[in-house]
Design an enzyme around this catalytic site. Structure first.
Site, PDB file in Angstrom:
ATOM      1  N   ASN A   8       0.877  -1.179   0.000  1.00  0.00           N
ATOM      2  CA  ASN A   8       0.000   0.000   0.000  1.00  0.00           C
ATOM      3  C   ASN A   8       0.913   1.227   0.000  1.00  0.00           C
ATOM      4  OD1 ASN A   8      -1.748   2.078   0.560  1.00  0.00           O
ATOM      5  ND2 ASN A   8      -2.254   1.386   2.641  1.00  0.00           N
ATOM      6  N   LYS A  10       0.093   4.253  -0.230  1.00  0.00           N
ATOM      7  CA  LYS A  10      -0.535   5.453   0.355  1.00  0.00           C
ATOM      8  C   LYS A  10      -0.282   6.649  -0.571  1.00  0.00           C
ATOM      9  CE  LYS A  10      -0.128   3.277   4.820  1.00  0.00           C
ATOM     10  NZ  LYS A  10      -0.015   3.383   6.273  1.00  0.00           N
ATOM     11  N   HIS A  92      -9.470   1.226   5.050  1.00  0.00           N
ATOM     12  CA  HIS A  92      -8.190   1.404   5.746  1.00  0.00           C
ATOM     13  C   HIS A  92      -8.406   2.354   6.921  1.00  0.00           C
ATOM     14  CE1 HIS A  92      -4.121   2.636   6.628  1.00  0.00           C
ATOM     15  NE2 HIS A  92      -3.714   1.540   6.014  1.00  0.00           N
ATOM     16  N   GLU A  94      -6.780   4.748   8.017  1.00  0.00           N
ATOM     17  CA  GLU A  94      -6.544   6.169   7.716  1.00  0.00           C
ATOM     18  C   GLU A  94      -7.781   6.780   7.064  1.00  0.00           C
ATOM     19  OE1 GLU A  94      -2.835   5.652   5.635  1.00  0.00           O
ATOM     20  OE2 GLU A  94      -1.906   5.045   7.528  1.00  0.00           O
ATOM     21  N   GLU A 160      -5.370  -4.978  10.678  1.00  0.00           N
ATOM     22  CA  GLU A 160      -4.353  -3.941  10.868  1.00  0.00           C
ATOM     23  C   GLU A 160      -4.628  -3.186  12.167  1.00  0.00           C
ATOM     24  OE1 GLU A 160      -2.342  -2.764   6.945  1.00  0.00           O
ATOM     25  OE2 GLU A 160      -4.090  -1.486   7.171  1.00  0.00           O
ATOM     26  N   GLY A 166       2.582   2.165  10.786  1.00  0.00           N
ATOM     27  CA  GLY A 166       3.572   3.232  10.668  1.00  0.00           C
ATOM     28  C   GLY A 166       4.309   3.548  11.956  1.00  0.00           C
ATOM     29  N   SER A 205       3.414  -2.240  10.313  1.00  0.00           N
ATOM     30  CA  SER A 205       4.855  -2.310  10.577  1.00  0.00           C
ATOM     31  C   SER A 205       5.482  -3.654  10.210  1.00  0.00           C
ATOM     32  CB  SER A 205       5.173  -1.939  12.036  1.00  0.00           C
ATOM     33  OG  SER A 205       4.814  -0.591  12.290  1.00  0.00           O
TER      34      SER A 205
HETATM   35  P1  PGA Z   1       2.928   0.250   7.583  1.00  0.00           P
HETATM   36  O1  PGA Z   1       1.437   0.476   7.007  1.00  0.00           O
HETATM   37  O2  PGA Z   1       3.440  -1.031   6.984  1.00  0.00           O
HETATM   38  O3  PGA Z   1       3.696   1.465   7.106  1.00  0.00           O
HETATM   39  O4  PGA Z   1       2.813   0.168   9.069  1.00  0.00           O
HETATM   40  C1  PGA Z   1       0.557  -0.598   6.841  1.00  0.00           C
HETATM   41  C2  PGA Z   1      -0.749  -0.120   6.287  1.00  0.00           C
HETATM   42  O5  PGA Z   1      -1.215   0.962   6.686  1.00  0.00           O
HETATM   43  O6  PGA Z   1      -1.371  -0.788   5.431  1.00  0.00           O
END
Ligand code: PGA
Length: 245
Positions: A8, A10, A92, A94, A160, A166, A205
């Site tokens: 992803n 983003k 997601h 976010e 997640e 992140g 992560s």
């Molecule tokens: P990350 O993000 O691997 O940077 O923690 C995962 C995600 O949001 O899908």
């Protein structure tokens, strides 16, 4: 089932970053798992063209529930499909947090994706406060109840934990196993015959250094990778770990 390594990107990436994709596919001509990158919408078409004839599949990060209409700034699942997407991430954290997306909206988006022939990757996961309050399994079950449409061919579920995204923090393997087993049970309650065919990804992560340990957990059928999917070397190492698991 074919396991899935999903990246992803983003809101990262311009045309210059497509070189990372060339490096990745050259290093993994036969990756031993399904290999997916969900770039920003602006790159889907170019990435899909570039991926033609390789193992890489391209996806999107969101879609609108409607087929078309007066929705300024939005992109529909059918448009994403035409651009070359085969998957779309929906719900997601976010988007749930930054855009106020409810479970009902996520379900409508997942249904729209499935209707158009895109496989929806439905994201669920608890906040740190919810985990500390012992509510993780209830929160995840509620999100599954609310976000997964009755008909969703190709469905993928991504667990997640919001606090792991992140942050460099990850749950213990026992915590991942507990939630993935609960998701598998939930899927079994929905459709006993199909539950084992739905891939359950872990996300938050995932890095080259922890991927093998996470992929060894029961009911982990792949990963949804943010930051570490931007660099071919890091994502490639995660792909290799999944193929070896
Ligand atoms: P990350 O993000 O691997 O940077 O923690 C995962 C995600 O949001 O899908």
């Amino acid at each position: 089932m074919r396991r899935l390594a999903a990246g992803n990107w983003k809101m990262h990436g311009t045309g210059a970053d497509l070189a990372e994709v060339d490096t990745l596919v050259a290093a993994h001509p036969d990756p031993g798992c399904e290999l997916l990158i969900c770039p920003p919408a602006t790159l889907i078409h170019r990435m899909a063209e570039r991926a033609r004839g390789t193992a890489l599949v391209v996806g999107a990060q969101d879609c609108h529930p409607a087929h078309s209409g007066a929705h300024t700034g939005e992109v529909s699942a059918s448009m994403l499909k035409e651009a070359g997407a085969r998957y779309v991430i929906v719900g997601h954290s976010e988007r749930r947090a930054d855009h106020g997306e409810s479970d009902a909206i996520v379900r409508d988006k997942a249904a729209a994706a499935a209707r158009e022939g895109l496989a929806p990757i439905v994201c669920v996961g608890e906040t740190l406060a919810q985990r500390e309050a012992g509510k993780t399994l209830d929160v995840v079950a509620g999100q599954l109840d609310g976000s997964i449409p009755d008909a969703a061919p190709g469905l993928v579920v991504a667990y997640e934990p919001v606090w792991a995204i992140g942050s460099g923090l990850t749950p213990t393997t026992a915590q991942i196993a507990e939630v993935h087993a609960a998701i598998r049970d939930w899927l079994g309650g929905r459709d006993a015959g199909a539950a084992d065919a739905v891939r359950i990804l872990y996300g938050g992560s995932v890095k080259p250094g922890n991927a093998a340990e996470i992929f060894a957990v029961e009911n982990v059928d792949g990963a949804l990778v943010g930051g570490a999917s931007l660099k071919a070397a890091d994502f490639g190492a995660i792909v290799s770990a999944l193929a070896a698991a």
